[in-house]
Design a protein around this motif. Sequence first.
Motif, PDB file in Angstrom:
ATOM      1  N   THR A 251      57.115 -21.757  30.465  1.00  0.00           N
ATOM      2  CA  THR A 251      55.732 -21.571  30.053  1.00  0.00           C
ATOM      3  C   THR A 251      55.629 -20.272  29.262  1.00  0.00           C
ATOM      4  N   VAL A 252      54.493 -20.075  28.606  1.00  0.00           N
ATOM      5  CA  VAL A 252      54.310 -18.844  27.839  1.00  0.00           C
ATOM      6  C   VAL A 252      54.279 -17.625  28.743  1.00  0.00           C
ATOM      7  N   LYS A 253      54.041 -17.849  30.047  1.00  0.00           N
ATOM      8  CA  LYS A 253      54.048 -16.754  31.017  1.00  0.00           C
ATOM      9  C   LYS A 253      55.442 -16.481  31.557  1.00  0.00           C
ATOM     10  N   GLY A 254      56.444 -17.261  31.122  1.00  0.00           N
ATOM     11  CA  GLY A 254      57.823 -17.035  31.537  1.00  0.00           C
ATOM     12  C   GLY A 254      58.263 -17.821  32.744  1.00  0.00           C
ATOM     13  N   ILE A 255      57.469 -18.770  33.214  1.00  0.00           N
ATOM     14  CA  ILE A 255      57.844 -19.582  34.382  1.00  0.00           C
ATOM     15  C   ILE A 255      58.841 -20.648  33.931  1.00  0.00           C
ATOM     16  N   PRO A 256      60.059 -20.693  34.492  1.00  0.00           N
ATOM     17  CA  PRO A 256      61.046 -21.694  34.057  1.00  0.00           C
ATOM     18  C   PRO A 256      60.576 -23.107  34.377  1.00  0.00           C
ATOM     19  N   LEU A 257      60.805 -24.007  33.438  1.00  0.00           N
ATOM     20  CA  LEU A 257      60.475 -25.415  33.631  1.00  0.00           C
ATOM     21  C   LEU A 257      61.718 -26.297  33.664  1.00  0.00           C
ATOM     22  N   HIS A 258      62.637 -26.056  32.717  1.00  0.00           N
ATOM     23  CA  HIS A 258      63.812 -26.927  32.643  1.00  0.00           C
ATOM     24  C   HIS A 258      64.901 -26.227  31.838  1.00  0.00           C
ATOM     25  N   GLU A 259      66.157 -26.524  32.162  1.00  0.00           N
ATOM     26  CA  GLU A 259      67.315 -26.004  31.419  1.00  0.00           C
ATOM     27  C   GLU A 259      68.287 -27.148  31.190  1.00  0.00           C
ATOM     28  N   TRP A 260      68.977 -27.079  30.050  1.00  0.00           N
ATOM     29  CA  TRP A 260      70.032 -28.052  29.784  1.00  0.00           C
ATOM     30  C   TRP A 260      71.062 -27.424  28.839  1.00  0.00           C
ATOM     31  N   GLY A 261      72.193 -28.079  28.698  1.00  0.00           N
ATOM     32  CA  GLY A 261      73.298 -27.553  27.903  1.00  0.00           C
ATOM     33  C   GLY A 261      74.561 -27.444  28.737  1.00  0.00           C
ATOM     34  N   LYS A 262      75.698 -27.198  28.091  1.00  0.00           N
ATOM     35  CA  LYS A 262      76.977 -27.093  28.792  1.00  0.00           C
ATOM     36  C   LYS A 262      77.131 -25.767  29.546  1.00  0.00           C
ATOM     37  N   ARG A 263      76.406 -24.748  29.125  1.00  0.00           N
ATOM     38  CA  ARG A 263      76.430 -23.432  29.770  1.00  0.00           C
ATOM     39  C   ARG A 263      77.852 -22.844  29.786  1.00  0.00           C
ATOM     40  N   LEU A 264      78.472 -22.826  28.633  1.00  0.00           N
ATOM     41  CA  LEU A 264      79.811 -22.252  28.495  1.00  0.00           C
ATOM     42  C   LEU A 264      79.723 -20.728  28.565  1.00  0.00           C
ATOM     43  N   PRO A 265      80.883 -20.033  28.704  1.00  0.00           N
ATOM     44  CA  PRO A 265      80.857 -18.562  28.804  1.00  0.00           C
ATOM     45  C   PRO A 265      80.082 -17.925  27.657  1.00  0.00           C
ATOM     46  N   GLY A 266      79.268 -16.970  28.027  1.00  0.00           N
ATOM     47  CA  GLY A 266      78.422 -16.279  27.065  1.00  0.00           C
ATOM     48  C   GLY A 266      76.976 -16.705  27.131  1.00  0.00           C
ATOM     49  N   SER A 267      76.710 -17.890  27.694  1.00  0.00           N
ATOM     50  CA  SER A 267      75.341 -18.399  27.730  1.00  0.00           C
ATOM     51  C   SER A 267      74.508 -17.789  28.849  1.00  0.00           C
ATOM     52  N   GLU A 268      75.123 -16.914  29.656  1.00  0.00           N
ATOM     53  CA  GLU A 268      74.348 -16.258  30.714  1.00  0.00           C
ATOM     54  C   GLU A 268      73.569 -15.059  30.196  1.00  0.00           C
ATOM     55  N   ARG A 269      73.790 -14.687  28.959  1.00  0.00           N
ATOM     56  CA  ARG A 269      73.074 -13.548  28.380  1.00  0.00           C
ATOM     57  C   ARG A 269      71.613 -13.898  28.107  1.00  0.00           C
ATOM     58  N   PRO A 270      70.787 -12.894  27.783  1.00  0.00           N
ATOM     59  CA  PRO A 270      69.397 -13.184  27.411  1.00  0.00           C
ATOM     60  C   PRO A 270      69.351 -14.061  26.165  1.00  0.00           C
ATOM     61  N   PRO A 271      68.270 -14.830  25.999  1.00  0.00           N
ATOM     62  CA  PRO A 271      68.169 -15.736  24.847  1.00  0.00           C
ATOM     63  C   PRO A 271      68.260 -14.996  23.518  1.00  0.00           C
ATOM     64  N   ALA A 272      68.864 -15.673  22.544  1.00  0.00           N
ATOM     65  CA  ALA A 272      69.001 -15.102  21.200  1.00  0.00           C
ATOM     66  C   ALA A 272      67.932 -15.609  20.248  1.00  0.00           C
ATOM     67  N   ALA A 273      67.243 -16.675  20.599  1.00  0.00           N
ATOM     68  CA  ALA A 273      66.208 -17.227  19.720  1.00  0.00           C
ATOM     69  C   ALA A 273      65.113 -17.846  20.582  1.00  0.00           C
ATOM     70  N   HIS A 274      63.876 -17.741  20.100  1.00  0.00           N
ATOM     71  CA  HIS A 274      62.713 -18.284  20.802  1.00  0.00           C
ATOM     72  C   HIS A 274      61.887 -19.110  19.827  1.00  0.00           C
TER      73      HIS A 274
END
Length: 559
Positions: A251-274
């Motif tokens: 949500t715009v307030k930062g509440i997580p709703l859903h995640e998807w992807g392979k989550r390979l190494p490096g994807s644990e960092r903060p988002p690079a694009a919004h």
Amino acid sequence: MLQRRSTILFIILVILPLALLAWLGTYLIRDAEKRTDASMQAVLAERLSAADQHILHDMRQLTDRLDAWGAQSIGSARLMSERLATHPWIAQTWAVAGEGEKVPLESFEGRAGYQPGKIFDAKERVQAILESTRNPDSMPQFVSMLEDGGPPFQRIYTPGKLPGIQQRSSQWMTYIKMFGYHIDDRPVLSDAPMSWSGWHVGDCVFIYWHRFADGSLSCALMNPQMLMHSFFQRLPQPGLAIPPGRMMLTTVKGIPLHEWGKRLPGSERPPAAHRACSEPLSQWEMAYTPANEEFPKPYLFPILLGVSSGIVLVFVVGWLYFHESASEIRVAQQRVTFVNQISHELKTPLTNIRLYAEMAAHRAESQGDSIAKRQLGVVEAETCRLDRLIQNVLNYARQQRDKLTIQPKELALDQTVSRIVEFWKPLLENKGFEIVTSLQGPETVMADPDAIEQILGNLISNVDKYANAGKWIAIRTEHDERNTRIIVEDRGPGIPTGKRRTVFEPFERLRSDLAEGVSGTGIGLTISRELAQLHGGSLTVCPNYREGARFILSIPNKP
């Protein structure tokens, strides 16, 4: 001077190239990183846009299917509300008749079993939808929607206080479904009045609405968990590869709703694009964190190798140059030391020669032998000349090693200048020189007599060497309130404008033809200028004198 030149050469040959190479390397690295980042942002923006369009397309498909239920209800808001209540995702429906547009006349319980909360007021929401969609034919944006088409949905209500409605919850937005989204989606051109539909969206609350041509309204409250679950289970988009990183929907307030992807190494960092989701899902936001393998660091090895090679080359060239320069300086210092030692050794026999020449001249004068006296006078003059040359060499060597010093005292300047002129007069007259003197100096001046004699002797000696063709020399003294000046002029070839500074440099000659057959060490003017500066004065070449060369020795009256 030599040290200053070495410093300048060091800056030019080493410091400046190193600075340029460092700047070039930094620029290339930053440019590579900037290009990589720009490419990454473009790819990520495209990936987020594709996911957003997929969810928006599902929202449009759901709207079209709910509209189809209305087509089967034969234009009745009540029948449509009853039918919508049987949908598995709908928690409650309401129907409002067209006459007078009263608040819900009838309410139907759905199958989803969802309660939006105590602050949710169904009458208030239905009234807000009625006010937002009251007279669409008078709204210009409705006309453009029906004729020109556009995006799947268009906002028709910006948050604000509607008449008669008390705003008690978060911001609500009303959206209308637009024609032209599908390839065969066109408005029906007929005389029959049209109906329109859309969504009324709050904070994770979705209300579908359908307004008929007679003004009646059918509304349906969706179960948000079921709605979002249906959206999320279709992510990632069918037919597209699963992204290597981590895609997030919040949500715009930062509440997580859903995640998807392979989550390979490096994807644990903060988002690079919004990216904010498109309307009517603008309360959601998408973000993506790429994996390391997607956008590797710029390949900087060639840049670093090239810059490092350039730096090593600069160091090698600089080291070779300064190694050779140091060797030359060392050899030059050895030569200066050798000449200094030889000159110092020559002082003792030269003094004896001068002493015995003076004694022999007195004896010849007492015996009346004029020929012997004249010959001994030449020996004495040449001995003084050689003594002056040796003194110049010794002073120059002392200047390079330590520092020249003077011992000023009260000096009758005109008497000193007259004595020096008388000493040089026989030599100059024998060579055909016309000697002009004008002595108008002060009674006394604070100066070192040996230094004045050496400066004036060097200037007269230069006239003898280089201005012999003019056969004319003038020596004048003058003074004002601040300075006393000794001026030596000739009518020789003069000094070019570009050489008026370099003529005072050690071992500097104006032209090779002028140096032809001329003896000397080439340091007379250098020593003379240094001695003048030690007095607080200066030795310069007059720039306005055109008939030859004019040297001006200036000494302050008050040292």
